[in-house]
Design a protein around this motif. Structure first.
Motif, short mmCIF file in Angstrom:
data_model
loop_
_atom_site.label_atom_id
_atom_site.label_comp_id
_atom_site.label_asym_id
_atom_site.label_seq_id
_atom_site.Cartn_x
_atom_site.Cartn_y
_atom_site.Cartn_z
N PHE A 17 0.81 -1.22 0.00
CA PHE A 17 0.00 0.00 0.00
C PHE A 17 0.85 1.27 0.00
O PHE A 17 0.45 2.28 -0.58
N VAL A 18 2.05 1.23 0.56
CA VAL A 18 2.92 2.40 0.48
C VAL A 18 3.40 2.59 -0.95
O VAL A 18 3.44 3.72 -1.46
N THR A 19 3.73 1.51 -1.64
CA THR A 19 4.13 1.59 -3.05
C THR A 19 3.00 2.13 -3.91
O THR A 19 3.22 2.98 -4.78
N LEU A 20 1.78 1.64 -3.67
CA LEU A 20 0.63 2.14 -4.43
C LEU A 20 0.41 3.64 -4.20
O LEU A 20 0.17 4.39 -5.16
N LEU A 21 0.50 4.06 -2.97
CA LEU A 21 0.30 5.48 -2.68
C LEU A 21 1.42 6.33 -3.29
O LEU A 21 1.18 7.42 -3.81
N PHE A 22 2.64 5.83 -3.23
CA PHE A 22 3.78 6.54 -3.84
C PHE A 22 3.59 6.66 -5.35
O PHE A 22 3.81 7.73 -5.94
N ALA A 23 3.16 5.56 -5.98
CA ALA A 23 2.91 5.57 -7.42
C ALA A 23 1.78 6.55 -7.76
O ALA A 23 1.86 7.27 -8.78
N GLN A 24 0.77 6.61 -6.93
CA GLN A 24 -0.34 7.53 -7.14
C GLN A 24 0.14 8.98 -7.08
O GLN A 24 -0.23 9.81 -7.91
N ILE A 25 0.99 9.28 -6.09
CA ILE A 25 1.51 10.65 -5.94
C ILE A 25 2.37 11.01 -7.15
O ILE A 25 2.24 12.10 -7.72
N LEU A 26 3.27 10.11 -7.54
CA LEU A 26 4.11 10.38 -8.70
C LEU A 26 3.27 10.56 -9.96
O LEU A 26 3.53 11.46 -10.78
N SER A 27 2.28 9.73 -10.13
CA SER A 27 1.42 9.80 -11.31
C SER A 27 0.68 11.14 -11.37
O SER A 27 0.58 11.76 -12.44
N ARG A 28 0.20 11.60 -10.24
CA ARG A 28 -0.52 12.87 -10.21
C ARG A 28 0.41 14.05 -10.46
O ARG A 28 0.10 14.96 -11.23
N GLU A 29 1.53 14.06 -9.72
CA GLU A 29 2.43 15.22 -9.77
C GLU A 29 3.22 15.31 -11.07
O GLU A 29 3.42 16.40 -11.59
N PHE A 57 2.72 13.36 -14.07
CA PHE A 57 2.02 13.14 -15.33
C PHE A 57 0.61 13.73 -15.37
O PHE A 57 -0.06 13.66 -16.39
N GLY A 58 0.15 14.26 -14.24
CA GLY A 58 -1.18 14.84 -14.20
C GLY A 58 -2.29 13.82 -14.40
O GLY A 58 -3.39 14.15 -14.82
N HIS A 59 -2.00 12.57 -14.09
CA HIS A 59 -2.96 11.49 -14.28
C HIS A 59 -3.15 10.77 -12.94
O HIS A 59 -2.20 10.50 -12.23
N SER A 60 -4.38 10.45 -12.63
CA SER A 60 -4.67 9.75 -11.37
C SER A 60 -4.96 8.28 -11.65
O SER A 60 -5.69 7.96 -12.59
N ILE A 61 -4.38 7.42 -10.84
CA ILE A 61 -4.68 5.99 -10.93
C ILE A 61 -5.93 5.77 -10.08
O ILE A 61 -5.86 5.80 -8.85
N THR A 62 -7.03 5.56 -10.72
CA THR A 62 -8.33 5.61 -10.03
C THR A 62 -8.49 4.54 -8.96
O THR A 62 -9.08 4.79 -7.92
#
Length: 194
Positions: A23-35, A37-42
């Motif tokens: 879950f830490v990896t998923l949250l980190f990937a979500q933050i990177l994706s948003r910041e 690439f401007g894309h959210s992993i839904t």
């Protein structure tokens, strides 16, 4: 057989580590994706929440194995040893009774009362699988409470929670330092007296 027992004995620890990393990896990937690439992993946030809930409940079982649950035991220190042992055992039996009732309630809820069509919003997973942690965790916690009491009262092994063990080690270390300082002062005073 020993390998299976070792895995079962450390089951919650292994699962908690895997869940935490995931879950830490998923949250980190979500933050990177948003910041970046401007894309959210839904689906990542919802899955992270469910993994965190499983982590908390399995961590609770692991804490029971380590005898590290918060308890009010300060007043036991004033009781005679036999009465202290009785009170600790009685409180653990009450805990097992509560867990047993909760296992019954959660099993009934998950397998009999829950609507099969309740699904998570983003992932589409039936909520039955998410709520399954309730009976699993309380069964594991009950097993761990009984295991700790077996080790304590049958085998004679004192199970000390990690925090208390660390405090004891620090106190012993401080006492050894004080003793070494006292010895050094005595040698110094003896040398001056001659």
């Amino acid at each position: 057989m020993k390998i299976i027992l070792k895995i079962f004995d450390n089951l919650e620890s292994y699962l908690c580590r895997a869940l935490l990393v995931t879950f830490v990896t998923l949250l980190f990937a979500q933050i990177l994706s948003r910041e970046l690439f401007g894309h959210s992993i839904t689906w990542s946030e919802e899955l992270s929440v469910y993994l965190f809930v499983w982590f908390v409940f399995l961590g609770s079982s692991y804490a029971a194995k380590l005898s590290a649950h918060n308890r009010v035991t300060f007043h036991y220190k004033w009781l005679p040893q036999k009465l202290r042992t009785f009170c600790e055992l009685a409180s653990d039996l009450l805990w097992v009774s509560f867990n047993s009732y909760f296992i019954y309630l959660s099993y009934d809820f998950v397998f009999n009362r829950m609507n099969l069509f309740w699904k998570s919003q983003t992932l589409g997973i039936p909520m039955k699988y998410i709520y399954l942690i309730l009976p699993i965790a309380f069964v594991l916690m009950t097993i761990r409470i009984l295991q700790v009491n077996y080790l304590k009262y049958i085998k004679g092994v004192e199970v000390i929670d990690p925090e208390s063990q660390e405090m004891n080690e620090l106190m012993n270390h401080d006492m050894q330092e004080e003793s070494a300082i006292d010895d050094a002062q005595q040698k110094t005073n003896t040398g001056k007296g001659e």
